[in-house]
Design a protein around this motif. Structure first.
Motif, mmCIF file in Angstrom:
data_model
loop_
_atom_site.group_PDB
_atom_site.id
_atom_site.type_symbol
_atom_site.label_atom_id
_atom_site.label_comp_id
_atom_site.label_asym_id
_atom_site.label_seq_id
_atom_site.Cartn_x
_atom_site.Cartn_y
_atom_site.Cartn_z
ATOM 1 N N SER A 32 78.046 -87.230 -65.504
ATOM 2 C CA SER A 32 78.364 -88.471 -64.905
ATOM 3 C C SER A 32 78.581 -88.419 -63.598
ATOM 4 C CB SER A 32 79.663 -89.247 -65.625
ATOM 5 O OG SER A 32 79.961 -90.333 -65.173
ATOM 6 N N PRO A 33 77.545 -88.994 -62.817
ATOM 7 C CA PRO A 33 77.704 -88.740 -61.052
ATOM 8 C C PRO A 33 78.911 -89.609 -60.788
ATOM 9 C CG PRO A 33 75.701 -89.847 -61.870
ATOM 10 C CD PRO A 33 76.387 -89.357 -63.068
ATOM 11 N N ARG A 34 79.504 -90.458 -61.452
ATOM 12 C CA ARG A 34 80.551 -91.299 -60.866
ATOM 13 C C ARG A 34 81.585 -90.670 -60.942
ATOM 14 N NH1 ARG A 34 82.975 -93.733 -65.441
ATOM 15 N NH2 ARG A 34 83.716 -95.519 -64.098
ATOM 16 N N VAL A 35 81.870 -89.409 -61.749
ATOM 17 C CA VAL A 35 83.283 -88.688 -61.996
ATOM 18 C C VAL A 35 83.327 -87.862 -60.940
ATOM 19 C CG1 VAL A 35 84.573 -87.214 -62.986
ATOM 20 C CG2 VAL A 35 83.308 -89.016 -64.319
ATOM 21 N N GLN A 36 84.001 -87.924 -59.516
ATOM 22 C CA GLN A 36 84.109 -87.029 -58.621
ATOM 23 C C GLN A 36 85.456 -86.020 -58.790
ATOM 24 O OE1 GLN A 36 85.061 -90.032 -55.383
ATOM 25 N NE2 GLN A 36 82.911 -90.060 -55.072
ATOM 26 N N ARG A 37 86.254 -86.199 -59.587
ATOM 27 C CA ARG A 37 87.218 -85.222 -60.030
ATOM 28 C C ARG A 37 87.831 -85.380 -61.272
ATOM 29 N NH1 ARG A 37 92.511 -85.136 -60.348
ATOM 30 N NH2 ARG A 37 93.005 -87.213 -59.687
ATOM 31 N N ILE A 38 88.145 -84.149 -62.162
ATOM 32 C CA ILE A 38 88.973 -84.702 -63.440
ATOM 33 C C ILE A 38 89.735 -83.406 -63.597
ATOM 34 C CG2 ILE A 38 86.845 -83.657 -64.534
ATOM 35 C CD1 ILE A 38 87.523 -85.995 -66.801
ATOM 36 N N GLY A 60 80.785 -98.209 -54.980
ATOM 37 C CA GLY A 60 81.167 -97.955 -53.627
ATOM 38 C C GLY A 60 82.833 -97.834 -53.748
ATOM 39 N N MET A 61 83.448 -98.169 -54.798
ATOM 40 C CA MET A 61 85.063 -98.154 -54.755
ATOM 41 C C MET A 61 85.475 -96.850 -55.511
ATOM 42 S SD MET A 61 85.726 -102.139 -55.032
ATOM 43 C CE MET A 61 87.468 -101.660 -55.573
ATOM 44 N N LYS A 62 86.462 -96.230 -55.210
ATOM 45 C CA LYS A 62 87.073 -94.821 -55.663
ATOM 46 C C LYS A 62 88.317 -95.700 -56.572
ATOM 47 C CE LYS A 62 86.151 -91.142 -52.749
ATOM 48 N NZ LYS A 62 86.527 -90.020 -52.183
ATOM 49 N N THR A 63 88.485 -95.270 -57.851
ATOM 50 C CA THR A 63 89.634 -95.796 -58.564
ATOM 51 C C THR A 63 89.961 -94.393 -59.418
ATOM 52 O OG1 THR A 63 88.160 -96.263 -60.256
ATOM 53 C CG2 THR A 63 88.997 -98.213 -58.900
#
Length: 148
Positions: A32-38, A60-63
């Motif tokens: 999942s390329p949208r997941v930047q950190r977990i 374009g928004m981080k949540t």
């Protein structure tokens, strides 16, 4: 109208291996390329009550996202609910796995999206984007599990 999207893919690995890979949500960035950190809380084997906290980038928004495991029936079924307060969130989701005759595994993933506040206007767009990407998402899961 259903606010659900889903993807199904056949993975060339045994069900126990596939379930173990998917149950460790720290593997999510691999497909999942949208997941930047977990991260997993607590940092112990996944089970009912385990929380995965992540930072994702959508449109374009981080949540910040927080998902709690609500059902965990290895190696066939896992369910989660997003407990974070986002304008569009996955109120429920999960994996269903079934063994295939050739030793592989059929994986179904789904999420039910809901909007809050302004998110009620945006949830349709989020759902359309998720449905458009669903087949590719399934292929990314397959590739990540088979590469592990």
């Amino acid at each position: 109208m259903s606010r659900q999207f889903e993807a199904t893919t056949d993975v060339g690995r045994p069900i126990d291996e596939v379930f173990a890979f998917l149950a460790d949500g720290r593997n999510d960035p691999k497909f999942s390329p949208r997941v930047q950190r977990i991260e997993r809380v607590p940092d112990a084997p996944t089970g009912v009550g385990t929380v995965f906290r992540s930072t994702v980038k959508d449109a374009g928004m981080k949540t910040a996202r927080e998902f709690r495991i609500t059902e965990f029936e290895a190696p066939r079924r896992m369910r989660w609910a997003e407990v974070s307060k986002n304008i569009v969130k996955a109120s429920q989701g999960g994996y269903d796995l079934e063994p295939l005759p050739d030793g592989g595994t059929r994986v179904r993933i789904f999420n039910v999206l809901e909007g809050h506040g302004l998110g009620k206007l945006l949830v349709g767009f989020a759902l359309a984007a998720a449905r458009k990407d669903a087949d590719a998402f399934g292929r990314r899961i397959k590739a990540a599990v088979e590469a592990s």
